[in-house]
Design an enzyme around this catalytic site. Structure first.
Site, mmCIF file in Angstrom:
data_model
loop_
_atom_site.group_PDB
_atom_site.id
_atom_site.type_symbol
_atom_site.label_atom_id
_atom_site.label_comp_id
_atom_site.label_asym_id
_atom_site.label_seq_id
_atom_site.Cartn_x
_atom_site.Cartn_y
_atom_site.Cartn_z
ATOM 1 C CG ASP A 96 -6.796 16.683 -6.523
ATOM 2 O OD1 ASP A 96 -6.374 17.804 -6.134
ATOM 3 O OD2 ASP A 96 -6.542 15.630 -5.917
ATOM 4 C CB THR A 172 0.531 -9.753 13.690
ATOM 5 O OG1 THR A 172 1.091 -10.104 14.959
ATOM 6 C CG2 THR A 172 1.149 -8.443 13.224
#
Length: 244
Positions: A96, A172
Site C-alpha cells: 500500500d 476525562t
C-alpha cells in the site's frame, strides 16, 4: 474497464476505472467481499481486469475465483514502479505504501513528495524530486490511540472520535479527545515542518479514512484526497502495463 481493490487492515475499498476516469467507489467489510464483487461485475459488465493491493488477511483465492472471467493481478514488490526503492529493507515495505509512492511520483513529477495516509495506522512516505523512495514513518492512527488508552489502563473509557471542545480538557472524556486529536494533529504538522526544513519544492498529500477530519485542522497547506490510494492503484497498474 478496471476494478481496483484495496484490502486494508479494517475494511476493503474498491473502485471502477476506465483509463483515468473514476466511475464509482465502494467500501465494505471483508465478510462482504464476494457479494460486493459479484454486484460490481454485474453492474459494470465491461470490467476486464481486477487489480488487488492487500495488507489485510483476505485469502488470494477469494480473488482468484474470478480468474475464469477476469484477468486477476496482485501488485507485488516484483512489479514495475515509477520510483527507485531506497528502503534499507525493500521487501518489507508495504504494498500500500509502494502504491501511494507510485501515485505521488506519477501525479506530481519533479518535486519532493510526502504522502500521509491516515487510517488504522498513519504512514509517512517520502519520494524525492529525483524519484528516490527514501522511507518515512509508521505510527498509530486515531482509532488505535483511543483503543490503546482504554486497553492499557484500568479505568479510561473507550471513546469514539470526536472534535475536542478546547485545548484544555475539563473532564476525562474531553481530556482524552484533546490528547488524541490535538496530539495527532501536532504530530502530523511536526513531521511536515521537519521535512520542509530539509527539502524545498515540496508537496504534501493527505489521504486515508481520516482525511476529511484532519485536513481542516492542519496548519500546513496540503493536497487532500481520501481516494488517492485507489487512484494510485489504477495509475500504478497503467504504468505496469506500459513498462512490463
Amino acid at each position: 474497464m478496471i476494478l481496483v481493490v484495496d484490502v486494508g487492515n479494517t475494511r476493503i475499498k474498491a473502485a471502477v476505472f476506465e483509463d483515468a476516469t473514476l466511475f464509482e467507489i465502494f467500501v465494505f467489510s471483508k465478510i462482504e467481499l464476494q457479494k460486493n464483487i459479484k454486484n460490481i461485475l454485474k453492474n459494470f459488465e465491461k470490467i476486464t481486469d481486477l487489480v488487488v493491493s492487500s495488507v489485510g488477511d483476505v485469502e488470494k483465492q477469494s480473488f482468484l475465483d474470478y480468474n475464469n472471467v477476469l484477468n486477476v493481478h496482485f501488485l507485488s514488490h516484483e512489479d514495475s514502479f515509477p520510483f527507485y526503492n531506497r528502503y534499507s529493507t525493500p521487501k518489507t515495505l508495504g504494498i500500500d505504501r509502494m502504491v501511494l509512492a507510485a501515485g505521488a511520483t506519477l501525479v506530481f513529477p519533479n518535486q519532493n513528495r510526502l504522502v500521509i495516509d491516515a487510517g488504522t495506522c498513519v504512514t509517512y512516505d517520502f519520494v524525492d524530486e529525483k524519484n528516490n523512495y527514501l522511507g518515512g514513518a509508521i505510527a498509530p492512527g486515531l482509532r488505535l490511540r483511543y483503543e490503546a488508552l482504554h486497553n492499557f489502563t484500568a479505568k479510561l473509557p473507550l471513546l469514539s472520535l470526536e472534535s475536542p471542545k478546547d485545548l484544555i480538557g475539563t473532564s476525562t472524556a474531553e481530556s482524552i479527545h484533546s490528547g488524541v486529536v490535538n496530539g495527532f494533529v501536532y504530530e502530523i504538522d511536526g513531521f511536515i515542518d521537519e521535512y520542509k526544513a530539509r527539502y524545498s519544492n515540496f508537496i504534501i498529500i493527505l489521504t486515508g479514512g481520516d482525511t476529511d477530519f484532519l485536513a481542516k485542522r492542519l496548519k500546513n497547506t496540503i493536497f487532500a484526497n481520501s481516494n488517492f490510494l485507489l487512484e494510485s492503484l489504477n495509475q500504478t497498474f497503467q504504468y505496469k502495463i506500459k513498462n512490463d
